[in-house]
Design a protein around this motif. Structure first.
Motif, mmCIF file in Angstrom:
data_model
loop_
_atom_site.group_PDB
_atom_site.id
_atom_site.type_symbol
_atom_site.label_atom_id
_atom_site.label_comp_id
_atom_site.label_asym_id
_atom_site.label_seq_id
_atom_site.Cartn_x
_atom_site.Cartn_y
_atom_site.Cartn_z
ATOM 1 N N PHE A 1 18.594 81.769 174.215
ATOM 2 C CA PHE A 1 18.075 80.406 174.236
ATOM 3 C C PHE A 1 18.681 79.561 173.116
ATOM 4 O O PHE A 1 19.030 78.386 173.315
ATOM 5 N N ASN A 2 18.827 80.159 171.928
ATOM 6 C CA ASN A 2 19.440 79.434 170.810
ATOM 7 C C ASN A 2 20.898 79.094 171.109
ATOM 8 O O ASN A 2 21.373 77.994 170.778
ATOM 9 N N GLN A 3 21.609 80.014 171.721
ATOM 10 C CA GLN A 3 22.996 79.735 172.083
ATOM 11 C C GLN A 3 23.081 78.618 173.127
ATOM 12 O O GLN A 3 23.964 77.753 173.054
ATOM 13 N N LEU A 4 22.170 78.636 174.097
ATOM 14 C CA LEU A 4 22.159 77.586 175.106
ATOM 15 C C LEU A 4 21.855 76.227 174.489
ATOM 16 O O LEU A 4 22.484 75.218 174.842
ATOM 17 N N CYS A 5 20.909 76.203 173.556
ATOM 18 C CA CYS A 5 20.603 74.943 172.865
ATOM 19 C C CYS A 5 21.793 74.449 172.062
ATOM 20 O O CYS A 5 22.081 73.244 172.027
ATOM 21 N N GLY A 6 22.507 75.374 171.414
ATOM 22 C CA GLY A 6 23.695 74.974 170.661
ATOM 23 C C GLY A 6 24.775 74.390 171.550
ATOM 24 O O GLY A 6 25.424 73.396 171.193
ATOM 25 N N VAL A 7 24.962 74.979 172.731
ATOM 26 C CA VAL A 7 25.957 74.446 173.669
ATOM 27 C C VAL A 7 25.562 73.063 174.162
ATOM 28 O O VAL A 7 26.390 72.143 174.235
ATOM 29 N N CYS A 8 24.288 72.891 174.487
ATOM 30 C CA CYS A 8 23.821 71.575 174.952
ATOM 31 C C CYS A 8 23.971 70.518 173.866
ATOM 32 O O CYS A 8 24.419 69.389 174.135
ATOM 33 N N LEU A 9 23.606 70.854 172.628
ATOM 34 C CA LEU A 9 23.758 69.901 171.531
ATOM 35 C C LEU A 9 25.217 69.549 171.297
ATOM 36 O O LEU A 9 25.556 68.387 171.014
ATOM 37 N N THR A 10 26.108 70.532 171.421
ATOM 38 C CA THR A 10 27.535 70.258 171.253
ATOM 39 C C THR A 10 28.052 69.322 172.339
ATOM 40 O O THR A 10 28.820 68.388 172.061
ATOM 41 N N LEU A 11 27.612 69.540 173.578
ATOM 42 C CA LEU A 11 28.048 68.676 174.677
ATOM 43 C C LEU A 11 27.544 67.247 174.483
ATOM 44 O O LEU A 11 28.292 66.280 174.680
ATOM 45 N N PHE A 12 26.273 67.100 174.091
ATOM 46 C CA PHE A 12 25.735 65.760 173.863
ATOM 47 C C PHE A 12 26.443 65.075 172.694
ATOM 48 O O PHE A 12 26.679 63.859 172.723
ATOM 49 N N ALA A 13 26.774 65.837 171.651
ATOM 50 C CA ALA A 13 27.506 65.254 170.525
ATOM 51 C C ALA A 13 28.894 64.786 170.946
ATOM 52 O O ALA A 13 29.353 63.708 170.541
ATOM 53 N N LEU A 14 29.565 65.558 171.786
ATOM 54 C CA LEU A 14 30.884 65.151 172.271
ATOM 55 C C LEU A 14 30.791 63.910 173.161
ATOM 56 O O LEU A 14 31.656 63.027 173.100
ATOM 57 N N ILE A 15 29.732 63.847 173.989
ATOM 58 C CA ILE A 15 29.559 62.673 174.850
ATOM 59 C C ILE A 15 29.414 61.406 174.014
ATOM 60 O O ILE A 15 29.898 60.328 174.393
ATOM 61 N N TRP A 16 28.770 61.509 172.857
ATOM 62 C CA TRP A 16 28.600 60.348 171.994
ATOM 63 C C TRP A 16 29.828 60.106 171.116
ATOM 64 O O TRP A 16 30.219 58.962 170.885
ATOM 65 N N LEU A 17 30.461 61.164 170.616
ATOM 66 C CA LEU A 17 31.558 61.007 169.664
ATOM 67 C C LEU A 17 32.864 60.588 170.319
ATOM 68 O O LEU A 17 33.668 59.892 169.682
ATOM 69 N N VAL A 18 33.094 60.984 171.562
ATOM 70 C CA VAL A 18 34.363 60.634 172.207
ATOM 71 C C VAL A 18 34.525 59.129 172.375
ATOM 72 O O VAL A 18 35.572 58.573 172.003
ATOM 73 N N PRO A 19 33.542 58.369 172.898
ATOM 74 C CA PRO A 19 33.715 56.904 172.940
ATOM 75 C C PRO A 19 33.861 56.275 171.562
ATOM 76 O O PRO A 19 34.631 55.322 171.387
ATOM 77 N N PHE A 20 33.126 56.805 170.580
ATOM 78 C CA PHE A 20 33.244 56.265 169.226
ATOM 79 C C PHE A 20 34.645 56.495 168.668
ATOM 80 O O PHE A 20 35.262 55.583 168.083
ATOM 81 N N ALA A 21 35.176 57.708 168.833
ATOM 82 C CA ALA A 21 36.531 57.999 168.356
ATOM 83 C C ALA A 21 37.571 57.169 169.095
ATOM 84 O O ALA A 21 38.548 56.690 168.498
ATOM 85 N N TRP A 22 37.381 56.969 170.415
ATOM 86 C CA TRP A 22 38.325 56.170 171.194
ATOM 87 C C TRP A 22 38.309 54.716 170.734
ATOM 88 O O TRP A 22 39.370 54.078 170.604
ATOM 89 N N ALA A 23 37.125 54.159 170.473
ATOM 90 C CA ALA A 23 37.039 52.783 169.979
ATOM 91 C C ALA A 23 37.691 52.657 168.606
ATOM 92 O O ALA A 23 38.391 51.674 168.316
ATOM 93 N N LEU A 24 37.477 53.644 167.729
ATOM 94 C CA LEU A 24 38.059 53.598 166.390
ATOM 95 C C LEU A 24 39.585 53.674 166.451
ATOM 96 O O LEU A 24 40.288 52.914 165.762
#
Length: 290
Positions: free
Chosen positions: A24-47
């Protein structure tokens, strides 16, 4: 002669509950990583886009390193657009919204938590109904109301609607309900009025709730777009989101300048979140939002 053999012990891989918790902890870590990438990719692209030239963006839009990087778009956007005025307007409106929202919503939450009056249940029902009512449905009535009060084009037209925040009332109400009743009764027996109980007993305890409401109100007020677009009609009196929307021209879009202005617009929100993220987590954990 009879020999007795001991039963062989079979090796176990560990309790199933521990394996389930690890998975369960590994699954939560994967989900958090995916959500972080979803937010960081547009920010990095704009920058990255804000550091490129318009010509290289037009020729090779998907190549982040084409044409080199420079800060020309930031200097051009700051010199040619009133971004400083937009910053000041957004800051003043957001700070005023935070002050009035914390003051009035904390008093409303205190009254609903400790005071007993006839229409208390009806008031709670109205506050709950405010959570289900979309803000877009209030645009026309609010516009007519503030036009009759001659407040259009002023800061108060943006500050006052944000004060009536049902979510903030529920946050304070949940936190006040967690305060021990004997503490309130002891203050009342000592002769403290309800106002003194609110100001000197309850408010110093509910700092996490104050931090949570203040940060969420600041972010929502800073990002508000529809209502400031309708209320503020002068360019220098606009806020950051409305001003950034006015930079987009259908005939000639300057991608680097628009992205640079966008980065300048949401940098304060990132700074606020990074500085006060501990207060946000603590406030959510202690105000009953579960």
């Amino acid at each position: 002669m009879i020999t007795i053999t001991e039963p062989q012990q079979t090796a176990t891989a560990g309790p199933p509950t521990a394996n389930g918790a690890k998975l369960f902890n590994q699954l939560c870590g994967v989900c958090l990583t995916l959500f972080a990438l979803i937010w960081l990719v547009p920010f990095a692209w704009a920058l990255i886009t804000s550091l490129r030239s318009d010509g290289s963006i037009t020729q090779k839009p998907t190549s982040p390193f084409a044409g080199g990087w420079s800060l020309h778009a930031y200097s051009y956007a700051w010199d040619n657009y009133p971004i400083g005025s937009w910053y000041l307007n957004s800051l003043v409106i957001s700070v005023l919204a935070v002050v009035f929202t914390v003051a009035f919503c904390s008093m409303a939450g205190f009254a609903l938590a400790f005071l007993r009056f006839r229409v208390r249940a009806a008031v709670m029902a109205l506050v709950a109904a405010g959570l289900m009512l979309p803000s877009e449905a209030l645009v026309l009535p609010q516009f007519i109301e503030y036009r009759s009060l001659h407040l259009l084009g002023t800061y108060w037209a943006l500050v006052l609607p944000s004060v009536a925040a049902p979510v903030s009332v529920f946050v304070f109400h949940s936190f006040f309900r967690g305060i021990p009743i004997p503490l309130i009764e002891a203050a009342r027996i000592d002769g403290a009025s309800w106002w003194r109980v609110y100001s000197t007993v309850c408010m110093p305890i509910c700092r996490p709730a104050v931090s949570t409401v203040a940060i969420l109100t600041f972010i929502s007020s800073w990002n508000s777009f529809l209502w400031p677009l309708l209320v503020l009609n002068q360019t220098k009196s606009q806020t950051i989101p409305v001003g950034l929307a006015s930079l987009v021209n259908n005939s000639n879009i300057q991608y680097a300048e628009v992205m640079a202005s966008s980065v300048l617009g949401f940098l304060p929100l990132i700074a606020v979140f990074l500085v006060f993220q501990r207060q946000i987590v603590q406030g959510i954990a202690t105000t009953g939002i579960k």
